[in-house]
Design a protein around this motif. Structure first.
Motif, PDB file in Angstrom:
ATOM      1  N   UNK A  40      11.980   3.029 -20.271  1.00  0.00           N
ATOM      2  CA  UNK A  40      11.531   4.138 -20.042  1.00  0.00           C
ATOM      3  C   UNK A  40      10.000   4.078 -20.828  1.00  0.00           C
ATOM      4  N   UNK A  43       7.316   2.562 -18.572  1.00  0.00           N
ATOM      5  CA  UNK A  43       6.985   3.361 -17.227  1.00  0.00           C
ATOM      6  C   UNK A  43       6.032   4.361 -18.017  1.00  0.00           C
ATOM      7  N   UNK A  47       2.196   4.776 -16.751  1.00  0.00           N
ATOM      8  CA  UNK A  47       1.626   5.962 -16.230  1.00  0.00           C
ATOM      9  C   UNK A  47       0.096   6.205 -16.925  1.00  0.00           C
ATOM     10  N   UNK A  59       5.901  -0.934  -8.426  1.00  0.00           N
ATOM     11  CA  UNK A  59       6.911  -1.542  -9.199  1.00  0.00           C
ATOM     12  C   UNK A  59       7.121  -3.067  -8.901  1.00  0.00           C
TER      13      UNK A  59
END
Lengths: 80, 400
Positions: A40, A43, A47, A59
């Motif tokens: 998490x 990611x 971002x 990805x």
């Protein structure tokens, strides 16, 4: 055109807030093995990079990325 | 070592066994009705079955399955491309297409196969997929197989989707956007009007997974796109028979005639046995029933609102709006496991969800509501949660 070092500098600075172990960040620092980012957190980091350079990072490239340097090379390629 | 990567899971299983908890694969020893069963030796209210319209135990569906087994036998013993296309399968394809007011449909053996198969096949190398970050595992599995470039957009965030479509430039017109109607873990509904507007602006194709929204949303139960009035913007709708229709299997419907050619390119369709005729027959009957009994949807939402409001009034961390899926979010794994066990002992079976199945690092006590639940059963579920809260086992939300 932004060179590799500029990408690397930004990628290191963008990681500071997630660098809970306060380890030195350089191109050889591994995102998961060294810094201990969860999937998490990876990611969230991605971002941040996407918004800064106004790109989308697929990805598909992530399995080939272990270190900040490897990611900097990928981002540079995507932003050409 | 080959098995090293499984050690964490083995340790977790050992912890559960030591605590005498079986949240994953709890054995249902007997089904008493659509909403009650004997689970792990206890009579419980089934509040984690996705049996939204309560049709899994409908006598008409059971009779249809019995008759089909008598007529067609217990299985097809082959794939749809070989010997496994019976008249029943073709009839269901016609009926599910008609249910959606479309001309083309494919029936799959599971919902997972439908979603994974379509996501793996529609886009390929050189294409680009934009998928919601909180997509179901079947979508992740499919896009990974596709060979396409995979870009995630923030969960149910139209601005982020639009930004990424803009970044694609000329490629946006060929992109495949993937979203879900109701998201399975927290029960939230996708902002489909906004997503459809972005598709109209930039082009592309939209695949919508209505697994948890078919039967639950829309004037005739077609799902979230119908409820949002954007069905014309959806290129491919995928879904399952294992929730509102109470059986098992999956489907894809589309207005695109190319679906008939795509059918023969989907490995998950080609290389697996087709559904048993009894399953197809009960699904056909369930589809007929939901067309004729819209009051089931009304009861579902009455129950969903009752449970949602009840849990919310207890101060529990539920989602922002009522939904047939009502999840209580928790931070501590051990505490969540204790709560799951205590709920079972109080006569309520719910789903325990742990990351990465949950969309964040949180743990979930996931409840799914059925039209077949009585108001008293919903109140019993709420009372069970109240008991956990009162004993301090279940924390109240900081927002409450």
């Amino acid at each position: 055109m932004t060179d590799y070092q500029e990408y690397l500098d930004f990628l290191c600075s963008a990681l500071e807030s997630q660098n809970k172990k306060n380890i030195p960040l350089n191109e050889n620092t591994a995102l998961v093995a060294d810094i201990g980012l969860s999937s998490l957190e990876v990611m969230e980091y991605i971002e941040k990079i996407e918004d800064h350079f106004d790109i989308s990072i697929p990805l598909n490239i992530l399995p080939d990325v272990n270190t900040i340097g490897e990611l900097a090379h990928k981002v540079k390629e995507l932003n050409l | 070592m080959l098995f090293d990567k499984f050690q964490d899971m083995a340790d977790f299983q050992a912890e559960l066994a030591q605590r005498q908890v079986t949240p994953f694969g709890a054995v249902t020893e007997k089904i008493l009705s659509a909403t009650e069963g004997i689970v792990e030796g206890r009579q419980v209210i089934l509040a984690g079955t996705n049996n939204y319209l309560g049709l899994s135990y409908d006598p008409r569906c059971i009779k249809a399955a019995q008759d089909a087994a008598q007529q067609w036998g217990t299985g097809t013993t082959g794939s749809r491309l070989a010997n496994g296309s019976f008249a029943e399968h073709q009839a269901l394809e016609s009926e599910i297409a008609a249910f959606y007011g479309l001309d083309h449909a494919i029936v799959f053996s599971t919902g997972y196969a439908a979603t994974m198969g379509m996501c793996a096949t529609l886009a390929g190398p050189g294409d680009v997929i934009l998928m919601d970050a909180d997509s179901h595992a079947s979508i992740y599995s499919g896009v990974k197989q596709s060979g396409a470039e995979i870009i995630r957009f923030k969960h149910s965030n139209p601005e982020d989707l639009a930004k990424r479509m803009r970044r694609l430039g000329d490629r946006a017109g060929q992109a495949l956007i993937i979203a879900e109607g109701i998201y399975s873990m927290l029960g939230d509904v996708a902002p489909l009007q906004e997503i459809a507007a972005i598709k109209r602006e930039y082009g592309g194709y939209l695949l919508l997974d209505e697994a948890h929204s078919m039967g639950a949303l829309g004037d005739t139960g077609r799902g979230a796109a119908q409820a949002a009035g954007v069905e014309a913007d959806v290129d491919f709708t995928v879904g399952t028979f294992s929730k509102s229709l109470g059986s098992i299997g999956g489907f894809c419907v589309s207005r695109h005639a190319e679906l008939e050619a795509i059918r023969f390119c989907i490995s998950a369709y080609i290389f697996t046995a087709s559904s048993s005729p009894s399953i197809i027959a009960s699904t056909r009957e369930a589809l007929r029933i939901i067309g004729q009994e819209p009051e089931r949807r009304t009861r579902l939402w009455d129950n969903a609102n009752r449970l949602y409001q009840g849990l919310k009034s207890l101060g529990l961390a539920v989602g922002p709006t009522a939904s047939p899926v009502v999840a209580v979010e928790m931070v501590d794994r051990s505490q969540t496991i204790d709560c799951w066990k205590a709920l079972l002992e109080a006569g309520v079976y719910v789903n325990l969800v742990i990351p990465p199945a949950s969309p964040s690092t949180n743990f979930l006590l996931r409840n799914s509501v059925s039209a077949a639940h009585s108001s008293e059963q919903i109140d019993t579920i709420i009372a069970a949660y109240a008991g956990l809260r009162d004993t301090g086992l279940l924390p109240v939300s900081q927002d409450s």
